[in-house]
Motif scaffolding. Structure first.
Motif, PDB file in Angstrom:
ATOM      1  N   GLU A  17       0.768  -1.214  -0.063  1.00 42.19           N
ATOM      2  CA  GLU A  17       0.045   0.036   0.185  1.00 42.19           C
ATOM      3  C   GLU A  17       0.658   1.258   0.062  1.00 42.19           C
ATOM      4  O   GLU A  17       1.662   1.168   0.657  1.00 42.19           O
ATOM      5  CB  GLU A  17      -1.015   0.013   1.249  1.00 42.19           C
ATOM      6  CG  GLU A  17      -1.661   1.077   1.135  1.00 42.19           C
ATOM      7  CD  GLU A  17      -2.540   1.525   2.371  1.00 42.19           C
ATOM      8  OE1 GLU A  17      -2.964   2.601   2.853  1.00 42.19           O
ATOM      9  OE2 GLU A  17      -2.915   0.432   3.263  1.00 42.19           O
ATOM     10  N   GLY A  18       0.393   2.361  -0.974  1.00 37.33           N
ATOM     11  CA  GLY A  18       1.125   3.451  -1.001  1.00 37.33           C
ATOM     12  C   GLY A  18       2.613   3.353  -1.816  1.00 37.33           C
ATOM     13  O   GLY A  18       2.961   4.371  -2.070  1.00 37.33           O
ATOM     14  N   VAL A  51      -0.890  10.296  -8.734  1.00 39.42           N
ATOM     15  CA  VAL A  51      -0.611  11.088  -7.625  1.00 39.42           C
ATOM     16  C   VAL A  51      -0.155  12.430  -7.888  1.00 39.42           C
ATOM     17  O   VAL A  51      -0.335  13.320  -7.418  1.00 39.42           O
ATOM     18  CB  VAL A  51       0.315  10.436  -6.642  1.00 39.42           C
ATOM     19  CG1 VAL A  51       0.366  11.096  -5.376  1.00 39.42           C
ATOM     20  CG2 VAL A  51      -0.392   8.926  -6.300  1.00 39.42           C
ATOM     21  N   SER A  57      -0.069   5.621  -8.061  1.00 44.24           N
ATOM     22  CA  SER A  57      -0.095   4.450  -6.928  1.00 44.24           C
ATOM     23  C   SER A  57      -1.616   3.774  -7.332  1.00 44.24           C
ATOM     24  O   SER A  57      -2.378   4.182  -8.035  1.00 44.24           O
ATOM     25  CB  SER A  57      -0.190   5.440  -5.633  1.00 44.24           C
ATOM     26  OG  SER A  57      -0.311   4.228  -4.433  1.00 44.24           O
ATOM     27  N   PRO A  69      -4.225   5.589  -1.160  1.00 49.32           N
ATOM     28  CA  PRO A  69      -3.467   4.746  -0.055  1.00 49.32           C
ATOM     29  C   PRO A  69      -3.404   5.907   0.946  1.00 49.32           C
ATOM     30  O   PRO A  69      -3.397   6.973   1.122  1.00 49.32           O
ATOM     31  CB  PRO A  69      -2.281   4.567  -0.642  1.00 49.32           C
ATOM     32  CG  PRO A  69      -2.245   4.887  -2.211  1.00 49.32           C
ATOM     33  CD  PRO A  69      -3.708   5.584  -2.278  1.00 49.32           C
ATOM     34  N   ALA A  70      -2.989   5.423   2.341  1.00 45.91           N
ATOM     35  CA  ALA A  70      -2.500   6.215   3.508  1.00 45.91           C
ATOM     36  C   ALA A  70      -1.423   7.103   2.967  1.00 45.91           C
ATOM     37  O   ALA A  70      -0.376   6.575   2.445  1.00 45.91           O
ATOM     38  CB  ALA A  70      -2.251   5.164   4.721  1.00 45.91           C
ATOM     39  N   VAL A  71      -1.674   8.536   3.562  1.00 51.98           N
ATOM     40  CA  VAL A  71      -0.573   9.367   3.200  1.00 51.98           C
ATOM     41  C   VAL A  71       0.645   9.079   3.569  1.00 51.98           C
ATOM     42  O   VAL A  71       1.702   9.140   2.962  1.00 51.98           O
ATOM     43  CB  VAL A  71      -1.153  10.682   3.738  1.00 51.98           C
ATOM     44  CG1 VAL A  71       0.084  11.757   3.505  1.00 51.98           C
ATOM     45  CG2 VAL A  71      -2.612  11.086   3.173  1.00 51.98           C
ATOM     46  N   GLU A  72       0.805   8.441   4.874  1.00 47.04           N
ATOM     47  CA  GLU A  72       2.350   8.229   5.594  1.00 47.04           C
ATOM     48  C   GLU A  72       2.987   7.217   4.597  1.00 47.04           C
ATOM     49  O   GLU A  72       4.230   7.216   4.227  1.00 47.04           O
ATOM     50  CB  GLU A  72       2.024   7.694   7.053  1.00 47.04           C
ATOM     51  CG  GLU A  72       1.535   8.850   7.752  1.00 47.04           C
ATOM     52  CD  GLU A  72      -0.138   8.806   7.768  1.00 47.04           C
ATOM     53  OE1 GLU A  72      -0.629   7.805   7.348  1.00 47.04           O
ATOM     54  OE2 GLU A  72      -0.562   9.760   8.079  1.00 47.04           O
ATOM     55  N   LYS A  73       2.202   6.200   4.146  1.00 45.00           N
ATOM     56  CA  LYS A  73       2.887   4.972   3.314  1.00 45.00           C
ATOM     57  C   LYS A  73       3.176   5.710   1.891  1.00 45.00           C
ATOM     58  O   LYS A  73       4.302   5.336   1.661  1.00 45.00           O
ATOM     59  CB  LYS A  73       1.904   4.002   3.217  1.00 45.00           C
ATOM     60  CG  LYS A  73       1.577   3.237   4.333  1.00 45.00           C
ATOM     61  CD  LYS A  73       0.706   2.044   4.295  1.00 45.00           C
ATOM     62  CE  LYS A  73       0.543   1.417   5.842  1.00 45.00           C
ATOM     63  NZ  LYS A  73      -0.401   0.240   5.648  1.00 45.00           N
ATOM     64  N   LEU A  74       2.369   6.430   1.299  1.00 42.65           N
ATOM     65  CA  LEU A  74       2.567   7.018   0.015  1.00 42.65           C
ATOM     66  C   LEU A  74       4.031   7.782   0.313  1.00 42.65           C
ATOM     67  O   LEU A  74       5.017   7.714  -0.792  1.00 42.65           O
ATOM     68  CB  LEU A  74       1.390   7.753  -0.581  1.00 42.65           C
ATOM     69  CG  LEU A  74       1.879   8.177  -2.023  1.00 42.65           C
ATOM     70  CD1 LEU A  74       0.902   7.172  -2.927  1.00 42.65           C
ATOM     71  CD2 LEU A  74       1.358   9.495  -2.205  1.00 42.65           C
ATOM     72  N   LYS A  76       6.270   7.793   2.158  1.00 39.34           N
ATOM     73  CA  LYS A  76       7.676   6.945   2.710  1.00 39.34           C
ATOM     74  C   LYS A  76       8.029   6.281   1.375  1.00 39.34           C
ATOM     75  O   LYS A  76       9.363   6.443   1.009  1.00 39.34           O
ATOM     76  CB  LYS A  76       7.386   5.928   3.466  1.00 39.34           C
ATOM     77  CG  LYS A  76       8.362   5.043   4.137  1.00 39.34           C
ATOM     78  CD  LYS A  76       7.801   4.141   5.176  1.00 39.34           C
ATOM     79  CE  LYS A  76       9.012   3.257   5.711  1.00 39.34           C
ATOM     80  NZ  LYS A  76       9.473   2.326   5.096  1.00 39.34           N
ATOM     81  N   LEU A 120      -4.456  12.873  -3.832  1.00 38.17           N
ATOM     82  CA  LEU A 120      -4.734  11.485  -3.261  1.00 38.17           C
ATOM     83  C   LEU A 120      -6.407  11.552  -2.968  1.00 38.17           C
ATOM     84  O   LEU A 120      -7.034  11.728  -2.126  1.00 38.17           O
ATOM     85  CB  LEU A 120      -4.131  11.377  -1.827  1.00 38.17           C
ATOM     86  CG  LEU A 120      -2.858  11.094  -1.830  1.00 38.17           C
ATOM     87  CD1 LEU A 120      -2.367  10.965  -0.559  1.00 38.17           C
ATOM     88  CD2 LEU A 120      -2.154   9.961  -2.566  1.00 38.17           C
TER      89      LEU A 120
END
Length: 198
Positions: A17-18, A51, A57, A69-74, A76, A120
């Motif tokens: 994910e991301g 994105v 993504s 996808p979760a912002v933090e994962k993307l 990273k 996103l």
């Protein structure tokens, strides 16, 4: 044998994910226009999420439908792909460190790369270029403390530093003290004064 869009989608679905993809990664499979067209088609069909320019993504499917996808994962995955340093903004850092109750409305991250916006789904994330000293200690707590202090400003730095001195692990407090030479004068002075009180 798979078609170009099938090959791209297969690769995209193998990512966590991301995870992010760029058309440049597939230029060995066809011309630039054919690869761009395949990405555009997949995005129109909802199989990929555009994105940013040249960055895609996979949307996450759940029983409620698709979501970004979760912002933090993307963030990273983007940082890993581009080699940039990407860290939370000072307002987020101040909130995470308990220095403010304010929760930022907008998702903002600081980057060593250029300023740009990520789309996103319906939400927008801003990646804002930051000076080197704000990124010096990366995502670790001492780095978050630097960004929080920059956001809080000189006027309230003393109170915030007293709180940080109590809450940061000793190793992170030491890292903050050692980073003074790279920081703006007012911040270095405030940290030095708080360190001298110990």
């Amino acid at each position: 044998m798979n078609t170009l869009p099938e090959t791209i989608l297969q690769e995209a679905l193998s990512l966590p994910e991301g995870g992010v993809l760029s058309p440049k990664e597939f230029l060995h499979l066809g011309s630039r226009s054919a690869v761009d067209q395949a990405f555009s088609r997949l995005a129109r069909m909802g199989k990929l999420l555009r994105v940013a320019r040249g960055t895609y993504s996979v949307p996450v499917s759940s029983r409620f439908g698709q979501r970004a996808p979760a912002v933090e994962k993307l963030i990273k995955a983007l940082a890993e792909q581009s080699g940039e340093i990407v860290v939370p903004h000072g307002a987020n850092s101040a909130n995470a460190l308990g220095l403010t109750q304010q929760v930022p409305i907008r998702e903002v991250y600081l980057t060593s790369g250029k300023t740009r916006k990520l789309q996103l789904g319906r939400s927008e994330v801003l990646l804002k270029h930051a000076p080197r000293w704000m990124l010096a200690l990366g995502a670790r707590p001492a780095g978050a403390a630097i960004r929080a202090l920059a956001w809080i400003g000189q006027t309230h730095a003393k109170t915030s530093l007293t709180s940080l001195h109590r809450t940061l692990p000793a190793s992170e407090w030491q890292a903050l003290i050692q980073a003074r030479a790279t920081l703006p004068g007012w911040m270095a002075q405030a940290i030095g004064k708080e360190a001298a009180r110990a």
